[in-house]
Design an enzyme around this catalytic site. Structure first.
Site, mmCIF file in Angstrom:
data_model
loop_
_atom_site.group_PDB
_atom_site.id
_atom_site.type_symbol
_atom_site.label_atom_id
_atom_site.label_comp_id
_atom_site.label_asym_id
_atom_site.label_seq_id
_atom_site.Cartn_x
_atom_site.Cartn_y
_atom_site.Cartn_z
ATOM 1 N N SER A 53 0.895 -1.141 0.087
ATOM 2 C CA SER A 53 -0.009 -0.071 0.053
ATOM 3 C C SER A 53 0.801 1.387 -0.215
ATOM 4 C CB SER A 53 -0.964 0.007 1.306
ATOM 5 O OG SER A 53 -2.068 -0.821 0.952
ATOM 6 N N LYS A 96 0.339 3.030 -3.027
ATOM 7 C CA LYS A 96 -0.989 3.846 -3.247
ATOM 8 C C LYS A 96 -0.480 5.622 -3.405
ATOM 9 C CE LYS A 96 -4.121 0.671 -1.136
ATOM 10 N NZ LYS A 96 -4.620 0.208 -0.042
ATOM 11 N N TYR A 141 -3.676 -2.738 -10.226
ATOM 12 C CA TYR A 141 -3.409 -2.568 -8.862
ATOM 13 C C TYR A 141 -2.507 -3.500 -8.278
ATOM 14 C CZ TYR A 141 -4.984 -2.254 -3.976
ATOM 15 O OH TYR A 141 -4.910 -2.348 -2.735
ATOM 16 N N TYR A 147 -4.879 4.048 7.988
ATOM 17 C CA TYR A 147 -6.267 3.423 8.155
ATOM 18 C C TYR A 147 -6.922 3.569 9.472
ATOM 19 C CZ TYR A 147 -3.719 1.063 4.318
ATOM 20 O OH TYR A 147 -2.903 1.018 3.387
ATOM 21 N N VAL A 156 1.344 -3.779 3.728
ATOM 22 C CA VAL A 156 1.148 -5.270 4.447
ATOM 23 C C VAL A 156 2.587 -5.867 4.247
ATOM 24 C CG1 VAL A 156 -1.213 -5.159 4.763
ATOM 25 C CG2 VAL A 156 -0.244 -6.089 2.855
HETATM 26 N N1 GLN Z 1 -2.385 -5.130 -1.953
HETATM 27 C C1 GLN Z 1 -2.686 -5.098 -0.607
HETATM 28 C C2 GLN Z 1 -4.316 -5.278 -0.701
HETATM 29 O O1 GLN Z 1 -5.067 -4.820 -1.588
HETATM 30 C C3 GLN Z 1 -2.500 -3.819 -0.109
HETATM 31 C C4 GLN Z 1 -2.948 -3.832 1.471
HETATM 32 C C5 GLN Z 1 -1.825 -2.852 2.228
HETATM 33 O O2 GLN Z 1 -0.857 -2.839 1.939
HETATM 34 N N2 GLN Z 1 -2.604 -2.434 3.326
HETATM 35 O O3 GLN Z 1 -4.852 -5.857 0.006
#
Ligand code: GLN
Length: 303
Positions: A63, A66, A188, A239, A257
């Site tokens: 993430s 993003k 994505y 989050y 993650v």
């Molecule tokens: N690719 C992961 C997902 O879509 C990214 C989530 C994350 O890093 N919080 O679940």
């Protein structure tokens, strides 16, 4: 300030901690990582660099990507991002779907998965060769052509990405996805599967600490966009733990993650940390601790 001594001190402290959290396994390929890894890299705006541990070992940035996709999407004018997304913290986990349904397919912010999928949709519409062009963008802002996707991780997430398929289908049902679900998610999953190390991440994020100018001094974002993206990192980057991160660390930042976290103090520095064990909210357990120690010891935060 003796940054190296501070980093060495933090390293000694975290390496003595037994409970390192839990490695993400809902993307099966991520479960193979050794939880003992720990790396940290700091780059000041004056050009000094300091590091400890596995700072140059690559990992799945997940993430954290993003922020980079939002930056690229924001650099295209007039694509109506703000009609398709909000900029409010969600207070919920990154993959939660209930709010999206209640709020008629307008994701709370670009860093929860549904929001990042809308940004991916915008990039798929804007770019000629979305995956290659996005990779070229990341290589360019980092000034490092060796950066690549980890195709095994992308495939692993595609094979098991049921919640992201659900999010994309929900967005589609609310007419907030222009391209087809498969194409957008393929982009994505690759975006999230970027494989980078702490040093490369620090360089990639330099433009957010440097008023839009990236490592090679090219302007890639306006100052107003940098201000806005930093604000979204502060309020939404972690989050349902965004408040905790602001409280403990006090910097805009973004987690993934894969266990990475990047944080920055505008006009001063970028710092990246990697420790694959996650806490209950999906953020790196020791990464959070290391950054809290860093801003406490240096007394450098936005507050
Ligand atoms: N690719 C992961 C997902 O879509 C990214 C989530 C994350 O890093 N919080 O679940």
């Amino acid at each position: 300030m003796n940054y190296q001594a501070i980093l060495d001190d933090i390293y000694g402290q975290v390496m003595g901690i037994k409970d390192r959290g839990i490695v993400a396994s809902y993307i099966p390929e991520l479960a193979n990582i050794d939880i003992q890894n720990f790396g940290l890299h700091l780059k000041t705006n004056t050009g000094e660099e300091f590091s400890v541990g596995n700072y140059n070992r690559g990992f799945s940035i997940q993430s954290i990507s993003k922020v980079l996709s939002l930056a690229l999407a924001s650099s295209f004018e007039n694509n109506g991002i703000l009609n398709r997304l909000d900029v409010e913290p969600s207070g919920h986990p990154f993959n939660q779907l209930a709010l999206l349904e209640i709020e008629n397919g307008i994701p709370r912010n670009p860093f929860i998965n549904a929001g990042a999928i809308v940004i991916a949709d915008i990039l798929v519409s804007q770019l000629d060769n979305p995956k290659q062009d996005f990779l070229d963008y990341v290589r360019d802002i980092t000034n490092d052509a060796s950066i690549n996707y980890d195709f095994k991780v992308a495939q692993s997430e595609k094979d098991t990405g049921y919640r992201n398929y659900a999010a994309a289908n929900l967005l589609k049902s609310f007419r907030n996805l222009k391209n087809d679900v498969e194409t957008v998610l393929d982009f994505y999953f690759h975006q999230c599967a970027l494989h980078m190390n702490c040093e490369q991440l620090t360089k990639a994020f330099h433009m957010f600490a440097n008023r839009g100018k990236c490592i090679s001094d090219k302007t890639r974002l306006t100052e107003q966009k940098v201000k806005r993206i930093n604000a979204i990192m502060l309020t939404c980057g972690f989050y349902d733990e965004a408040g905790e991160f602001a409280f403990e660390v006090g910097l805009p930042g973004k987690s993934g993650v894969g266990g990475g976290i990047v944080a920055l103090l505008p006009d001063h520095f970028v710092i990246s940390v990697w420790s694959p064990g996650l806490n209950k909210r999906g953020n790196s357990k020791l990464g959070m601790l290391a950054l809290e120690q860093f801003t406490t010891k240096t007394q450098l935060s936005i507050f």
